[in-house]
Scaffold this active site. Sequence first.
Site, PDB file in Angstrom:
ATOM      1  N   CYS B  15      36.611  23.378  -7.859  1.00 37.88           N
ATOM      2  CA  CYS B  15      36.733  24.809  -7.715  1.00 37.88           C
ATOM      3  C   CYS B  15      37.791  25.445  -8.585  1.00 37.88           C
ATOM      4  CB  CYS B  15      37.133  25.133  -6.284  1.00 37.88           C
ATOM      5  SG  CYS B  15      36.777  23.837  -5.152  1.00 37.88           S
ATOM      6  N   ASN B 242      41.109  22.395  -4.042  1.00 35.24           N
ATOM      7  CA  ASN B 242      40.367  22.084  -5.246  1.00 35.24           C
ATOM      8  C   ASN B 242      40.526  20.600  -5.458  1.00 35.24           C
ATOM      9  OD1 ASN B 242      39.283  21.751  -7.765  1.00 35.24           O
ATOM     10  ND2 ASN B 242      40.947  22.780  -8.842  1.00 35.24           N
ATOM     11  N   GLY B 243      39.479  19.861  -5.174  1.00 36.33           N
ATOM     12  CA  GLY B 243      39.599  18.422  -5.326  1.00 36.33           C
ATOM     13  C   GLY B 243      38.623  17.704  -4.445  1.00 36.33           C
ATOM     14  N   MET B 487      27.172  -9.141 -21.401  1.00 32.49           N
ATOM     15  CA  MET B 487      25.718  -8.986 -21.347  1.00 32.49           C
ATOM     16  C   MET B 487      25.169  -8.751 -19.947  1.00 32.49           C
ATOM     17  SD  MET B 487      24.899  -8.887 -24.468  1.00 32.49           S
ATOM     18  CE  MET B 487      23.109  -8.863 -24.461  1.00 32.49           C
ATOM     19  N   GLU B 898      30.981   4.115 -28.410  1.00 31.17           N
ATOM     20  CA  GLU B 898      32.312   4.693 -28.500  1.00 31.17           C
ATOM     21  C   GLU B 898      33.053   4.033 -29.647  1.00 31.17           C
ATOM     22  OE1 GLU B 898      35.042   3.946 -25.267  1.00 31.17           O
ATOM     23  OE2 GLU B 898      36.300   5.561 -26.008  1.00 31.17           O
ATOM     24  N   LYS B 949      30.365  -1.821 -16.113  1.00 29.59           N
ATOM     25  CA  LYS B 949      31.660  -1.663 -15.444  1.00 29.59           C
ATOM     26  C   LYS B 949      31.968  -0.202 -15.155  1.00 29.59           C
ATOM     27  CE  LYS B 949      33.772  -2.094 -19.976  1.00 29.59           C
ATOM     28  NZ  LYS B 949      34.843  -2.563 -20.806  1.00 29.59           N
TER      29      LYS B 949
END
Lengths: 471, 1503
Positions: B15, B242-243, B487, B898, B949
């Site tokens: 929020c 807010n959280g 893998m 990444e 992960k």
Amino acid sequence: MGDPKGFINISRKEAGYRPVNERIADFSEVEQVLNTRDRILQASRCMACGVPFCHWACSTHSRIPEWQDALYREQWEKAINLLHLTNDLPEITGRVCPALCEKACVLAIYEEPVTIRENEVALAEMAFKMGLIKPYLPKRRTGRKVAVIGSGPAGLTVASRLNRTGHEVTVFEKDENPGGLLRFGIPDFKLTKAVIDRRIDIYKKEGVIFRTGIYAGKDISARKLLETFDALCLAVGSREPRDLDVPGRDLPGIWFAMDFLSQQNRINAGANIPGRKRISAKGKHVIVIGGGDTGSDCVGTAIRQRARSVTQVEILPEPPLQRPEDNPWPYWPNTLRTSSSHEEGCVRLWSLSTNRIIGKDGRIHKVEMSKLKWKRENGRMIPEETGEKLTLEADMIILAMGFLHPVKDKLLKDLPLTFDERENIRGAEKGAPIFTAGDAATGPSLVVKAIESGQNAARDIHEYLMKRNLK
Amino acid sequence: MEKSLYRPENEHDNCGIGFVAHIHGNQSHDIVERGLQILINLTHRGAESADNKTGDGAGILTQVPHDFFVRSGITLPAPGSYGTGLLFLPRDKKQTEQCKNWLEEIITQEKLNLLAFRKVPVNNSILGEIALTSEPRIEQVFIGSDEEQDELERKLYIVRKQIETKVRNSHLKDKDIFYIPSLSSRTIIYKGLFTPDQLRDYYPDLQHPDFKSAIALVHSRFSTNTFPSWDLAQPFRFIAHNGEINTIRGNRLWMHARESLMRSQLFQEDLPKVFPIIEPGKSDSASLDNAMEFLVRTGRDIPHALSMLIPESWNDKNPIPKSLKSFYEYHSTFMEPWDGPAAILFSDGRYVGGTLDRNGLRPSRYLITKNDLIIMGSETGVQEFPAEEIREKGRLKPGKLLLVDTRLGIIIPNDEVKATLARRYPYGNWLKKNRLEMEQIEVINRKPSGLGDKLPVYLKSFCYSKEDIEVLIKPMAEQGKEPINSMGNDAPMAVFSDKPQRIFNYFRQLFAQVTNPPIDPIREGLVMSLTNYIGSIQKNILEESPEHARLIKFRSPIITNTDLGKIKDLRHQMFTHVTLPMVYPVNTGAKGLKKAIDTLCKKAEEAVNSETNFIILSDRDISEDMAPVPSLLAVSAVHHHLIRQKKRMQVGLIVETGEAREVTHFAQLLAYGASIINPYVPFAILDEMVRQGEINIPYSQARKNYIKAIDKGILKIMSKMGISTLRSYFGAQIFEAIGLGEELIDRYFPGTPSQIGGIGITELAREIMKTHQETFFPHNGISYLPHKGIYSYQWEGEKHAWNPDTIALLQWSVRTGNYDRFKKFTAAADAHTRTPVFIRGLLDFRENPIPQEEVEGIESIMKRFVTGAMSYGSISKEAHETIAIAVNRIGGRSNTGEGGEDPARFIVKEPHENRRSAIKQVASGRFGVTTHYLINADEIQIKIAQGAKPGEGGQLPGYKVNKIIARVRHSIPGITLISPPPHHDIYSIEDLAQLIYDLKSTNPGAYISVKLVSENGIGTVAAGVSKAHADLIVISGTEGGTGASPVSSIKYAGAPLETGLAETHQTLVRNNLRGRVRLQADGQLKTGRDVVIAALLGAEEFGFATLPLITLGCVMMRKCHMNTCPAGIATQDKELRKRFKGKPEHLENYFRFLAQEVREYMALLGFRTFEEMVGRSDRLVQRKDINHEKARTVNLSRLLYYPENADNFPTHFVPGLQKIKENELDKELIRLSERALQRKERVWISREIHNTDRATGTTLSGEIIRLYGEKGLPPDTIECTFYGSAGQSFGAFLCRGVTFRIEGDTNDYLGKGLSGGKIIVTPPKGITYKPEENIIIGNTVLYGATAGYLFVNGVAGERFAVRNSGAYAVVEGVGDHGCEYMTGGRVVVLGKTGRNFAAGMSGGIAYVLDMEGDFAYYCNQELVEIAHLQDYDEVSELQELIAEHWHNTGSKLAEDVLSNWEAYFSKFVKVTPLEYKKILNEQKLREINLKLKRAEFDPDFAE
């Protein structure tokens, strides 16, 4: 995994064979042994693959990565225990197995697989030397009795496994010594017989009863066997040889490979064979018909008997040197294999089918062959006559064209058995406590298959006996 | 039971919050107006629904506007002697009357007077359709009393709680609508399902000039869902939150359990009337407010209550007074933290203030004016004031609190508030006298660790395998950490396995994604804690006494045999124990097992009744007859039984089990109620291994390492969910079950989601029986530890989807281009899947064949195929480019992963050999994410989590970072690159919306995708993501994954693709959000059948990662993390790379074959176009022919649920529905920069700016880079000066040639991804405060910056220059975690830093002016070294930067430092990462060597 970078830093190293001129003078083992240090380094090349194709390709599903690692770490006892988990006779497969594992090794993609077979025999020998392979006495006896008919690799495996589980096992062997084809089929220069004796000795000490020279079905009746024992395991092999139905077949001088080979082994073992009964290649032009392993063994044996010439003939075409596209890794490669015997001096001919054997003076003189052309149709190889003919000089012909099925002797006739379309033993009629192991069930195959089959049979027999036990 | 996979408790909200107050309490309508304006200025932090009109909720809390009510004609007594509040009532008149009657009854009962009801005027013509359908009837009640005001407040509380319970337990049809936002004599709340601007219009009351208050606290909600829920709008009675509370399940249970012990002086016998404290079925924020309200009403003040519920971190690394630490520690013994990111604003009508969670994961800025207004909000700039009116600008700091007393007219700073709390009682003494520490308890008897010759029996009985010992336990004991594997997971989940499973294996860890951030437990260890207590917890939390602290404190939940012995040996009356055996007669089967558990529960309850303090559940007593009860089952059963009986708080649960061995087992035991665990079998194994020489360290060290590895693992599992303390993880059940049936869940694991049903206690008992028989009566006489093939393929082990058969067939088929052989591959793979291995293996099609010719062609189908994110770095250049070429040829999209991309690949010379990856990934490390990179994307993918992960970060060790990789990643060769677990600019859903906006602004042509990992609740997250304006959502299954990660993460985090995909699709359709986004699925997809099933479950695109690697030669070595890939794929080794045999044709063949097979299935099913197939779950049926005992218990009806409104709402992507606001300011900047853009002429621009102007400069930069490439424009070509408060992401991705100057201040994410531009921030002219003492820019500045300059004349918030890899910056003070994960560049801090400076910093240099000489304490020195400046080069570099700063900003401080250099010089320290220093030294050494070499070989030169 021994060394994560072992396969990068160390190349494949084989022990190799003794020099040709030296080895053909005797019947001692051809293959040499690598020193322990090198052997350990070779073991370090194993990468402990996430998908160990070797382990998948091996019939006994040998836990190869695990024992390579133990070998690398010089944990001999752990290594031999791991090896023994799936293979009762590693000192034998380590000598004679065509090593499907190595063909499927991930490093074989780059043509330098781990020396798994050699590592196996080296490990087994080291373990014997260190006294790590000792008789294992079962903790308790179940009181159940099992008869195993035949003492080849399958029979030995069944006998040993069941005995260790606590059952009382008697092995019936029609020959004078146990071992089956290991003893009488494989030439000494590939497998020295002391190796078999050493193992049999351990089994005897563990309590397995060997009754040699007794032909089950004849010397002891099928009924008697069924009465005396709680279960019966047929490990009689697949000894019916494929014959050659051509004119001149009845001429003297034509032998089945197994007769030829087993006699030499007996002679090596000190048997006294009278001259007239001897099958000797000395000074002769020898034709070996059949391009397989048995044929190759005949070649080596004939050379050692000082044949004048040895020619090996195969009906199929010469296989390629490299894997063709439709025969990729990790499957069994249908490529040209050259055995130690081939190196010793023989002519190899391909795509030849035997037309007739030409006699002279009541003895064989020549063999007429016709050249075939092979075509591939719907994935199957189809032969075509080319019309081309070839005649070879021959003083002696050895038929090494494979085996068909178990010999239908009295035992097999008297027992309530069923057979499959290839006349291998499918099983027993309902309720009969008869089990089958090895070639007798599967048709002729590798030692390692016989061991696997023996293990499965042992498990089935044990389950059967225990179920009865629970009643 | 819910028919679909959607579960309302999964809803999240994030929020915008704020308040305005007059410090002296002067009431005015102006305050209310300002409050409403704040709300509007935070609109971009809220969200809209599919109808684009319904907001997620907005509201305002004010003081009771007495004058207004009186003037509107109600007769009222004096202010303070009556209470009032709005009532949300059912639309139905009869029901409303009923509610009001009940209310009246209760008011009378409580001896209060009902004064009046008032119809609240509303204007519902402005509402959106969704809000309208759920709009309540809104009335207002006035209740009078003669009591004094505090007593009145309590009475009103009692009234409200009772009427709530009454209605909730009634049979009223619309009882869910009934709600009372507030009932108080001090405050009143107006709220509803609005967008921020609708609040004011809906309630004409709020517009009335007489509506006056000194306090206005506002909240606008961004919910992941849009189900009509007027009551969940905020503020609540005391707080606006807010959280997110990550530990909410546990917190609620614990509060419930505590009720039985509560006694209140203030409430006396009335106390039970307010139970249950926590209203069922409300949001996490609502529950927190319930707890707050309860604590405040029962006598604690607001700061006290908040400090209990959301304590700041008080471990060694936190500089707070000892007395305050004692305060926190004391309270931690009886109240666990409500853990999670939180900014909380609160008010009770007199006090108003705010606080942040310990990690400071939500922004909160404030401003105080000279005429005593205080404004606080999520952003700066929500209210604008002339510079000279401003007295102070600040921010809330992590764990700190700000309090305004409007009656006394003072602001009470954090330290003062906390000091008052700490002084309430001598907490330190109380602790010292009562609390025992585990380590300090004397050892009477050492307990042996070995189990002697019984060890094999324990090993078999608890199903230990060779892998458990060799892959898990041994490495943990040797290295003190969990082993890594690669893998992913391709083995079946427990319910599909042929092998007996531990019950642990049926659970999967939950993890944070999008709505709250995971934590980095290593680098941000200062907030983490494994401390917990057991002991006599029989306490009334409403009182404080020394006895409350009578506990045993332990620092790790794993205890040794000797430690357990210590507890047993305690002869103190407050520390008594009973041992209950967790075994049962195995031949009694399921019945016996059930009975044994019932007995355990009963005995545990008896133990509580007889005032025993600890219960030890032990499975040591196994024998031929007795098998162990699964420890988790026993623990959870006892725990829940005691909670139901409200007896759980009185006793500590200790588990002595041989079963637990790996990290996730321990985490589960803790999450289901165990306090401490003694794993005696792993200890015995270590003992044996040391004895055998298998481990070459002493046993005590091995055990210590093992415990350390487990501890670290638990921290990691906690932090994945964003949880910091074990005390709040304890009992929080942060797991979902997969394959456990309803009966088992409801009875023993209540509250645990289990989406596909599964086994019951019968099957469980059968598995135990099997194991038991094998233990005592092994089938082949040989007793050996099996190799279960869990982590890698093994003949006798678990099934693996990638096995020699499937790998060999796939490679064979794609290399020969033979479709028949491909069909053999798919036949083998499908047959394997159907054994079953994956959920899809349980499904069959409803067929309706049509001729294949009628089905769309393969070319268009192939466009739906993409490859997974695997970075160049994780795989070789050859592999990476081969994939790109292949995928470009078929018209699909490949993914950079990444790690950036070599710009050379952006240029396409030969279309057939196009190496450019269409998808550019943006992950938490932001490596190589430059403007240039972004504009060369067709799709920009924000990776929130990855299947292997989820919730974890990553690390590329320095030795792998070679020159080329470093260049592509904009880092330095040899320097370790750490990817943090969270994106530091995504702590919440509105943050994600912001990042999407930033990226979209930078490259308006690309579409933005968000990659999530399947877990329970992913549907609601995805709904939020769709509302955050993503174009594409990727749902990754936990199966598969290629990255290296800890073994327990591969196996136990995340859920299968099928459930995540189906839940997402169902939830999106239900919310009418499905048409806005495309859905992509990945996770062990291999065959046409897999693709078609995923399509029917809702996917329209499909991702492949493992499979492409296998086509290119991967043989699943699972050695990717070791750089020894023999296939030349996952390696950077030059020699190994030569072995790479993959060709683009191989992968191309695969995709062509796959598309062809998909067509065949489409023909079989009767779909002519792919689109019509998407989401048709009605065409799937669950197989009846399953020949697998456990798999037969699975129920897929919820998975196959076909949404009811699927006929009205789109069920697949519809172009044009997703609308995002364009960056208007940037459009104008581009227009004004035309001369620069076209002719490189210099331009100057001057503009006003507001907090609603976000991502300023991004589109402009994107345009420049598009025109001029990476190098941009010459420096200062475009100079812009802005006046005001800039919105978030000001100057993000600003490129070379642009200089931004702002006079005013800025919000979070300033200079994010800075790519060469220059930014100058100064306070407005005319200020009277000192810039170096006031906050001027927000949090997370320069995140992922690669180049450029930033000069800030003022103080920054938290995480300044986080993951900076090349920018140079000067700032006059920073908050916590400054320079975190920095890998390059320079930062000068002319002032104080917060805690944890330089955590995870591996490159670059920071210079800090340490005036007070205490910097060392604030610096995390794990990877860095602090030194004084010596080198001439360093000094001149520093001086130059400061001079530059002075010139650009006119900073007085800079001027002072430079002109008094002698005095300041010695105060400067230099922070250099050790790794970086090593590289600098090596470089120097190389230069010296070079010189020497020359000298040796060239005597002339030497002279």
